[in-house]
Design a protein around this motif. Structure first.
Motif, PDB file in Angstrom:
ATOM      1  N   ARG A 592      -9.704 -78.974  18.607  1.00 51.36           N
ATOM      2  CA  ARG A 592      -9.241 -80.234  18.428  1.00 51.36           C
ATOM      3  C   ARG A 592      -7.694 -80.527  18.205  1.00 51.36           C
ATOM      4  O   ARG A 592      -7.472 -79.783  17.167  1.00 51.36           O
ATOM      5  CB  ARG A 592      -9.849 -81.134  17.598  1.00 51.36           C
ATOM      6  N   SER A 593      -7.044 -81.009  18.820  1.00 50.14           N
ATOM      7  CA  SER A 593      -5.504 -81.609  18.412  1.00 50.14           C
ATOM      8  C   SER A 593      -5.379 -83.047  18.721  1.00 50.14           C
ATOM      9  O   SER A 593      -5.372 -83.515  19.650  1.00 50.14           O
ATOM     10  CB  SER A 593      -4.501 -80.720  19.087  1.00 50.14           C
ATOM     11  N   ASP A 594      -5.165 -83.945  17.633  1.00 49.40           N
ATOM     12  CA  ASP A 594      -4.784 -85.289  17.720  1.00 49.40           C
ATOM     13  C   ASP A 594      -3.604 -85.525  18.235  1.00 49.40           C
ATOM     14  O   ASP A 594      -3.114 -86.543  18.730  1.00 49.40           O
ATOM     15  CB  ASP A 594      -4.899 -85.788  16.288  1.00 49.40           C
ATOM     16  N   HIS A 595      -2.656 -84.513  18.057  1.00 50.47           N
ATOM     17  CA  HIS A 595      -1.220 -84.674  18.562  1.00 50.47           C
ATOM     18  C   HIS A 595      -1.080 -84.555  20.103  1.00 50.47           C
ATOM     19  O   HIS A 595      -0.283 -84.990  20.639  1.00 50.47           O
ATOM     20  CB  HIS A 595      -0.259 -83.865  17.562  1.00 50.47           C
ATOM     21  N   ARG A 596      -1.962 -83.277  20.359  1.00 48.93           N
ATOM     22  CA  ARG A 596      -1.735 -83.142  21.790  1.00 48.93           C
ATOM     23  C   ARG A 596      -2.683 -83.632  22.772  1.00 48.93           C
ATOM     24  O   ARG A 596      -3.017 -83.417  23.890  1.00 48.93           O
ATOM     25  CB  ARG A 596      -1.991 -81.496  22.229  1.00 48.93           C
ATOM     26  N   LEU A 597      -3.775 -84.591  21.940  1.00 49.22           N
ATOM     27  CA  LEU A 597      -4.572 -85.320  22.654  1.00 49.22           C
ATOM     28  C   LEU A 597      -5.710 -84.267  23.326  1.00 49.22           C
ATOM     29  O   LEU A 597      -6.000 -84.579  24.438  1.00 49.22           O
ATOM     30  CB  LEU A 597      -4.261 -86.256  23.768  1.00 49.22           C
ATOM     31  N   ARG A 598      -6.485 -83.349  22.605  1.00 47.22           N
ATOM     32  CA  ARG A 598      -7.357 -82.422  23.199  1.00 47.22           C
ATOM     33  C   ARG A 598      -8.465 -82.549  22.162  1.00 47.22           C
ATOM     34  O   ARG A 598      -8.332 -82.652  20.710  1.00 47.22           O
ATOM     35  CB  ARG A 598      -6.756 -81.060  23.055  1.00 47.22           C
ATOM     36  N   HIS A 599      -9.691 -82.237  22.848  1.00 44.26           N
ATOM     37  CA  HIS A 599     -10.798 -82.316  22.121  1.00 44.26           C
ATOM     38  C   HIS A 599     -12.014 -81.436  22.838  1.00 44.26           C
ATOM     39  O   HIS A 599     -12.097 -81.411  24.048  1.00 44.26           O
ATOM     40  CB  HIS A 599     -11.531 -83.844  21.947  1.00 44.26           C
TER      41      HIS A 599
END
Length: 777
Positions: A592-599
């Motif tokens: 998960r990366s809120d900055h790269r928009l990945r989940h």
């Protein structure tokens, strides 16, 4: 008492005739100056060049005639500026032509007089007077009057053009706006709310006021706040469809008219407009309806849970918001006893707000020491009504000693004094409707109980006044702004509590996680996500056979959901969450990366691991637990044992997507004819999809990425789940591309967002299979 229409017509005729008669007298004297000498001395001086009082009289008669025309018709859509401009133009031309007619010399009389008359409208005045016997000096009174009328016409026409072009410009800007916050009703209380909406509107969103009355006094104020004002009937479906582009650009709608029935009618039009279409950016529109009566408001809110996820429907009202402000004030001053005098709708709203506050206190904070006493001859009946209202939704009201009523005189200082005796910080609120007697009673209470703060309802205030009327007495009035801020509607209140519970259970020690910031600092994306989860939970529970109000014919209480129901609801909630993230640019990633928009959980339900599925199920359980804490309980709508084990021919059944397609994104709008012969349309940015059988259709970018998996080049594989049923020949299905009429053997397919489309039988057989992989019957 309203004057009869015939009387208005008589007044209009009289003042119009007097204006015309005086104008003709001035024109005749200007055309034939010798006529003045034949008039009596007393009348002659009123047509001389220096008779300013005659010009004033003519102006007064003209204004009176116009008012007689305008006042009875002011609520109608009429070209009033055009009528006024035409009358002034006629007056100016008549008087000026008469004055100039004998002054042309050797020039053509008509064209010369006309040319000089037209010059008056741009401020040029020709003065040939004294050049001949037929054109004596000084300038006649008729021309002086014509000069004023011509300039008034010019400025009036300029103002009218500005107004007309402003209205058309506002309409055009509203129609092309990418995101619209719609407002109907701009009374004085709603105007204050509009001011706060304008100050907090999201970037790129236009506020559009749809107003029926072109003469509404607050239109200018609304425009001054930056709103686009469009004139029209808010309840007209066709006009709403054009203005909101069939609901595609609607971000929120605040229906703030004073008549609840009219607001509800407009709300139904908007719901029908938006249902099945949805926002292109994944944001679910907010629909806030003003319903002042607290019982009606709560009933409407719960019945319209089914509008989600197409739209979040909620209510606000002056009693609800005022009650919240009064309760907040009691908590701020740390009152230990709240005495309510009266049995009005505001009293009921305060009791409901107190009951809700106590439910939230029990879950989220230590209980306060505040208790409540109602003082009124009908206090016992009022509390019984309150308990009945709360029990209808499975809740408990203000029972026990803190909810005891007192059968006594509402204005008795002795009774109130006994109730507040021994209290450190008592607060008395007079909730009776404003009157001189209630104000005098409040003054008496404040004077006899100097240690007790008294609030009295008056018509002069909105919210609680900053300054005291006298000593410990303050006034308050009904308002749509809680503490001067935008009111928090019911769903946002629940979403905020859910977020606070989530942050408390999983805190962020580093303070860097954007999704775990305090609610006031939370971005719009995460706020909408919390709202979406609450709305989806309530919606899918409705589809699972639960109601958020106790069925009228049932005494069955709310019951917990079974594990099988939780599993099905978790599946639907996961698909809705996945769609929301996809439409906002998120993609699958192993971490998960809120900055790269990945989940890592942006996968089809069947591809999730056990831990992710367990988390989804726990999320549903937690949402239902929170809703129950806040007063929302799921009631079974029917006896589950009576349900048929197999769906009927018209019920939606679960299916899985199968097969591959080719898709190409389009950069321009286009249209095509479906297999059933219907004209359909797609927008720029949509995808043109070609099935294995050669059939074609359009799909939005977010929907493609949510329901298909990219294989290679333009090849995509169908994924995810839908529900479907055999169509009824002749029924009309509202699809995202336009209405479609179902033919024999067609299927109606619906995804988890309630988007529907029609599929021919052969295509359906090739593209869908049931959840267990069995062949379609």
């Amino acid at each position: 008492m309203r004057r009869p229409a015939a009387f208005d017509q008589v007044l209009l005729a009289v003042f119009t005739a007097l204006t015309a008669a005086l104008a003709l007298v001035l024109a005749a004297v200007a055309l034939r100056p010798s006529l003045a000498t034949s008039l009596p001395q007393d009348l002659r001086r009123h047509v001389d060049s220096g008779a300013w009082e005659t010009i004033l009289l003519l102006a007064a008669l003209g204004v009176a005639a116009f008012l007689c025309y305008w006042l009875p018709r002011r609520r109608q859509v009429r070209p009033f500026p055009v009528v006024a401009g035409a009358a002034l133009s006629l007056l100016a031309v008549t008087l000026a032509m008469a004055a100039y007619w004998g002054c042309s010399g050797r020039q053509a009389p008509f064209w010369t007089a006309l040319h000089w008359t037209m010059a008056l409208f741009v401020g040029n005045v020709m003065e040939p007077f004294g050049s001949s016997a037929s054109c004596p000096a000084p300038m006649p009174l008729a021309l002086q009057t014509a000069r004023i009328a011509a300039l008034a016409t010019t400025f009036g026409v300029a103002a009218a053009l500005v107004s007309v072009f402003r209205a058309q410009w506002d309409r055009l800007r509203a129609r092309v706006a990418r995101s619209v916050l719609l407002v109907t009703g701009i009374g004085d209380d709603a105007l204050r709310l509009l001011e706060r909406l304008a100050a907090h509107r999201p970037f790129g969103t236009s506020i559009v006021v749809l107003e029926r009355d072109p003469a509404h006094p607050n239109i200018a104020s609304a425009r001054a706040l930056g709103a686009l004002v469009v004139l029209g009937d808010p309840a007209a479906s066709e006009q709403l469809g054009v203005l909101l582009r069939d609901g595609r650009n609607l971000r929120a709608a605040y229906l703030l008219g004073e008549r609840s029935s009219a607001n509800i009618e407009v709300a139904s039009r908007i719901v029908e407009l938006v249902r099945g279409r949805g926002g292109r950016d994944g944001t679910v529109p907010r629909l806030v309806v003003r319903i002042d009566d607290p019982w009606q408001a709560e009933d409407w809110r719960r019945r319209h849970v089914v509008d989600a996820p197409a739209v979040f429907s909620d209510t606000i009202g002056v009693f609800q918001v005022t009650a919240r402000e009064l309760l907040n004030h009691a908590l701020r001053v740390r009152a230990d006893r709240l005495v309510l005098i009266g049995s009005s709708a505001l009293t009921l709203a305060l009791l409901d707000e107190l009951a809700q506050h106590r439910r939230e206190e029990a879950e989220f904070s230590a209980p306060s020491s505040l208790d409540v006493v109602v003082v009124d001859p009908e206090a016992a009946e009022l509390l019984a009504d309150h308990e009945l209202h709360q029990s209808r939704y499975g809740n408990v009201g203000l029972t026990g000693p803190t909810g005891a009523g007192f059968e006594g005189s509402p204005a008795s200082a002795t009774v109130v004094g006994q109730l507040v005796a021994g209290c450190e910080r008592p607060l008395v609120v007079d909730t009776r409707e404003p009157s001189s007697s209630s104000l005098r009673a409040a003054e008496r209470l404040a004077a006899r109980l100097p240690a007790c703060q008294v609030l009295v309802w008056t018509d002069d205030e909105q919210g609680i006044a900053d300054e005291a009327l006298m000593g410990n007495l303050r006034a308050f009035g009904l308002t749509l702004l809680a503490d001067g801020k935008l009111p928090e509607d019911g769903w946002e209140r629940i979403a905020r509590r859910q977020h606070e519970r989530h942050v408390a259970a999983d805190p962020d020690p580093t303070g860097t996680a954007p999704g775990r910031r305090p609610w006031p600092e939370l971005s719009d994306f995460y706020r909408q996500s919390n709202l979406r989860q609450i709305a989806t939970t309530m919606k899918i529970a409705h589809h699972a056979g639960r109601s958020w109000t106790r069925p009228a014919a049932s005494s069955t209480g709310a019951s917990p959901l079974s594990d099988a129901e939780i599993d099905a609801l978790a599946h639907h909630e996961h698909e809705a969450w996945r769609h929301y993230l996809f439409t906002n640019g998120w993609r699958y990633g192993p971490d998960r990366s809120d900055h790269r928009l990945r989940h890592p959980n942006l996968l089809d339900w069947s591809s999730l691991d056990d831990e992710a599925r367990l988390k989804a199920r726990d999320g549903v359980r937690n949402s239902f637990a929170l809703l129950a804490t806040l007063g929302y309980h799921p009631f079974p709508v029917a006896d589950p044992s009576a349900a048929s084990p197999e769906p009927t021919g018209t019920d939606l059944r679960p299916f899985r997507r199968i097969g591959r397609v080719r898709a190409k994104r389009q950069d321009q709008p286009w249209s095509w004819t479906s297999a059933s012969g219907h004209q359909m349309s797609g927008e720029a940015g949509d995808w043109l999809v070609t099935g294995e059988d050669g059939g074609q259709w359009s799909i939005r970018d977010a929907d493609l990425r949510r329901t298909y998996t990219h294989v290679a080049d333009d090849v995509w594989e169908r994924s995810g789940a839908v529900r479907a049923r055999p169509g009824r020949p002749g029924e009309v299905v509202e699809t995202q591309e336009g209405p479609t009429v179902v033919r024999h053997t067609d299927w109606v397919v619906e995804d988890e967002l309630q988007h529907r489309w029609v599929v021919p039988d052969a295509q359906f057989r090739a593209s869908y299979t049931d959840r267990q992989g069995r062949e379609r019957p």
